[in-house]
Design an enzyme around this catalytic site. Structure first.
Site, PDB file in Angstrom:
ATOM      1  N   HIS A  54       0.075   5.451   1.147  1.00 45.38           N
ATOM      2  CA  HIS A  54      -0.728   6.878   1.450  1.00 45.38           C
ATOM      3  C   HIS A  54      -0.193   7.843   0.801  1.00 45.38           C
ATOM      4  CE1 HIS A  54      -1.785   3.859   5.225  1.00 45.38           C
ATOM      5  NE2 HIS A  54      -0.487   4.072   5.327  1.00 45.38           N
ATOM      6  N   GLU A  95       3.752   8.322   8.806  1.00 44.16           N
ATOM      7  CA  GLU A  95       3.341   7.423   9.454  1.00 44.16           C
ATOM      8  C   GLU A  95       4.835   7.471   9.870  1.00 44.16           C
ATOM      9  OE1 GLU A  95       1.023   4.559   8.572  1.00 44.16           O
ATOM     10  OE2 GLU A  95       2.465   3.824   7.471  1.00 44.16           O
ATOM     11  N   GLN A 129       1.128  -1.698   0.446  1.00 45.99           N
ATOM     12  CA  GLN A 129      -0.371  -0.029  -0.057  1.00 45.99           C
ATOM     13  C   GLN A 129       0.457   1.217   0.325  1.00 45.99           C
ATOM     14  OE1 GLN A 129      -0.556   1.263   4.732  1.00 45.99           O
ATOM     15  NE2 GLN A 129      -1.069  -1.350   4.041  1.00 45.99           N
ATOM     16  N   HIS A 137       4.618   0.577   0.989  1.00 47.65           N
ATOM     17  CA  HIS A 137       5.353  -0.016   1.898  1.00 47.65           C
ATOM     18  C   HIS A 137       3.894  -1.295   2.704  1.00 47.65           C
ATOM     19  CE1 HIS A 137       2.649   2.302   3.453  1.00 47.65           C
ATOM     20  NE2 HIS A 137       2.329   2.069   4.342  1.00 47.65           N
ATOM     21  N   ARG A 176      -4.697   0.536  -1.656  1.00 44.95           N
ATOM     22  CA  ARG A 176      -3.459  -0.959  -1.630  1.00 44.95           C
ATOM     23  C   ARG A 176      -3.213  -1.137  -3.292  1.00 44.95           C
ATOM     24  NH1 ARG A 176      -8.568  -3.064   1.154  1.00 44.95           N
ATOM     25  NH2 ARG A 176      -8.438  -2.191   3.640  1.00 44.95           N
TER      26      ARG A 176
HETATM   27  O1  LIG Z   1      -4.547  -1.969   3.975  1.00 40.25           O
HETATM   28  P1  LIG Z   1      -4.803  -2.924   5.298  1.00 40.25           P
HETATM   29  O2  LIG Z   1      -3.968  -3.901   5.418  1.00 40.25           O
HETATM   30  O3  LIG Z   1      -5.797  -3.391   6.077  1.00 40.25           O
HETATM   31  O4  LIG Z   1      -4.156  -2.046   5.948  1.00 40.25           O
HETATM   32  C1  LIG Z   1      -3.474  -0.403   6.941  1.00 40.25           C
HETATM   33  C2  LIG Z   1      -3.266  -0.241   7.475  1.00 40.25           C
HETATM   34  O5  LIG Z   1      -1.568  -0.143   7.424  1.00 40.25           O
HETATM   35  C3  LIG Z   1      -0.401   0.658   8.228  1.00 40.25           C
HETATM   36  O6  LIG Z   1       0.354   0.317   6.905  1.00 40.25           O
HETATM   37  C4  LIG Z   1      -0.777   1.156   8.959  1.00 40.25           C
HETATM   38  O7  LIG Z   1      -0.969   2.500   7.742  1.00 40.25           O
HETATM   39  C5  LIG Z   1      -2.441   1.655   9.451  1.00 40.25           C
HETATM   40  O8  LIG Z   1      -2.415   2.912  10.011  1.00 40.25           O
HETATM   41  C6  LIG Z   1      -3.239   1.281   8.304  1.00 40.25           C
HETATM   42  O9  LIG Z   1      -4.649   1.320   8.978  1.00 40.25           O
END
Ligand SMILES: O=P(O)(O)OC[C@H]1O[C@@H](O)[C@@H](O)[C@@H](O)[C@@H]1O
Length: 269
Positions: A62, A77, A60, A135, A155
């Site tokens: 951000h 983060e 994913q 990441h 994602r």
């Molecule tokens: O999309 P998923 O796999 O549920 O991950 C979501 C999570 O990822 C992590 O890297 C962080 O950024 C969390 O704050 C976030 O909630």
């Protein structure tokens, strides 16, 4: 001075755990991935969470504030690893630069997992993840995450699990570069007092006991701050805040750190 223990929110995740380390507990039959501390209005640009993994999170990215053109907050983060099973890994950036088309193709066929720069991690490792960094977090990790208060995750790949992907949005904001570990990765001992993040979006420090250097670091926190004791309790006026809890305070006049304790303090900028 104003202070309060923060309410928590327990979030079930496909990659979470049915059994959490003490003092946390998961409701029967639920896989809990995240425990959030609801920020007070004075700290509403900041969010602190514990993350507990039994499987991989999505690959994913951000967005930055700028990517959203004022429509919401981006998400810088950082993670402090508090426990890691042997072989636990996480991925930050790519092993070698990729262009947007390579990223798209690799996300679609799943080979993006192998293009990422995975590293074995252990307790005490600390990572700052600038928005735009692709990441992934692996299984077997317990982390504290301090982040801009945003839930925008794009994602790229989710190992075929039935969750939404956001390929176009992700590729529009993702860097195809290599993570700058020299700048953004470090290790902090449990008994070390150090400023871990000094902007641009928030400030974060670990205070171990009340060492000499702590006063200078605390001096950088000029307004309200969030306290998150990792070991030993913290006194905030008439409150005792235990590990697993978090509190906020409008200042540090009435904050007493346990002499053998370890506490994170964070504030938005
Ligand atoms: O999309 P998923 O796999 O549920 O991950 C979501 C999570 O990822 C992590 O890297 C962080 O950024 C969390 O704050 C976030 O909630």
């Amino acid at each position: 001075m104003t202070q309060a223990v923060l309410p928590t929110k327990t979030v079930a995740k496909i990659w979470g755990r049915e059994t959490l380390p003490a003092p946390f507990t998961a409701p029967a039959g639920e896989r809990i991935g995240e425990i959030w501390f609801d920020p007070p209005p004075a700290l509403d640009r900041l969010l602190a969470k514990y993350l507990f993994t039994s499987d991989k999170l999505s690959v994913q990215v951000h967005p930055r504030d700028e990517d959203l053109g004022g429509a919401g907050s981006g998400k810088e983060e950082c993670w402090l690893v508090i426990a890691a099973e042997p072989g636990a890994r996480l991925a930050l950036g790519f092993s070698a630069p990729v262009d947007p088309e390579q990223m798209r193709t690799a996300a679609l066929d799943g080979s993006i997992e192998d293009l990422l720069d995975w590293r074995d991690v252990s307790a005490g490792e600390f990572f700052y993840i600038p928005a735009g960094t692709v990441h992934a977090i692996g299984a077997g990790l317990s982390l504290v995450e301090i982040q801009q208060n945003s839930e925008i995750t794009y994602r790229l790949y989710d190992y075929g699990r039935p969750r939404a992907l956001h390929l176009d949005e992700a590729i529009a904001v993702a860097s195809g570069g290599v993570f700058d570990a020299g700048r953004y990765a470090s290790t902090i001992a449990a008994d070390e007092t150090r400023l871990l993040v000094d902007g641009p979006k928030f400030r974060l420090a670990q205070i171990a006991g009340y060492a000499e250097g702590a006063a200078a670091i605390l001096g950088k926190f000029t307004g309200a701050a969030q306290l998150l004791p990792l070991s030993g309790s913290v006194r905030v006026a008439d409150l005792t805040v235990e590990p697993g809890q978090s509190a906020w305070a409008s200042g540090f006049q009435d904050v007493t750190f346990a002499s053998e304790g370890r506490c994170l303090i964070a504030a938005p900028l």
